[in-house]
Scaffold this motif. Structure first.
Motif: not given
Length: 228
Positions: A156, A195, A198, A201-202
């Protein structure tokens, strides 16, 4: 990435500062009104802003308020207004330093170096990448959003760093996968999509409507370029 963006409507002064900073080794852009400067900053990364107060159209104070809604970059305001209230207002809306016109070009250079050093810890060899409210510390592989540390590691982090080194560019999925995982990797390209999800989402305010990491249909991804 541009080192310094100048927003100054006075052509003679703007050219003087631009030429001086180029000779000092900085990469420099110059815009003569706030509207063009703000547009530039939405599409490009710059490390420091030299901002005039008295501009045609949107003035420096209003421009800085707009910048501070999303941006953390250091700002040095330039103004012919020498009264304390004008200086206080500039600092209140988010300026990091203030220099009065007319100024010595050498003093301006020293102020820029000091502000760069304070903002990017140059004396410690610290290297930062910044886009909007996202900052990556390359030395420690640490990611911050709005000055809050985000847990992003491994692939990531590698993905984010590569994209932040190549902002506003359409990167094909295959190219992105090869650069991060390696051409000889046995993983599937599909793991890239996981990835990316993800990361969104962050990092994204609304992961279902991403503005930071955009999908370019049938091609790949683009980091930045939308209003963030």
């Amino acid at each position: 990435m541009t080192d310094i963006l100048i927003i100054e409507d006075n052509e003679e002064l703007g050219k003087l500062v631009y030429d001086f900073l180029k000779r000092e080794g900085y990469t420099v852009e110059w815009r003569q009104n706030a509207e063009e400067g703000l547009t530039f900053m939405k599409n490009e990364i710059c490390k420091l802003l030299l901002l005039d107060v008295m501009l045609p159209g949107i003035d420096g104070y209003a421009a800085l308020q707009e910048i501070r809604r999303t941006g953390k970059l250091p700002v040095l305001m330039m103004s012919a207004r020498t009264d304390d209230q004008s200086k206080i207002l500039g600092l209140q809306v988010g300026a990091d330093d203030y220099i009065e016109k007319p100024f010595s070009i050498q003093v301006l250079g020293l102020k820029i170096k000091a502000l760069m050093r304070r903002s990017y810890d140059m004396t410690e060899g610290r290297q930062l990448l910044t886009y909007g409210n996202i900052t990556v510390d390359l030395a420690t592989r640490t990611v911050y959003k709005d000055d809050n540390k985000i847990d992003i590691t491994g692939k990531e982090y590698d993905l984010l760093e590569y994209m932040m080194h190549n902002p506003n560019q359409i990167i094909r999925k295959e190219k992105l996968f090869d650069e991060v995982w390696g051409k000889d990797c046995f993983s599937e390209v599909g793991s890239l999509n996981v990835h990316i999800r993800w990361l969104r989402e962050k990092l994204e305010d609304d992961p279902k409507n991403p503005k930071l990491i955009q999908t370019i249909w049938r091609v790949g991804y683009k980091f930045g370029g939308a209003e963030v």
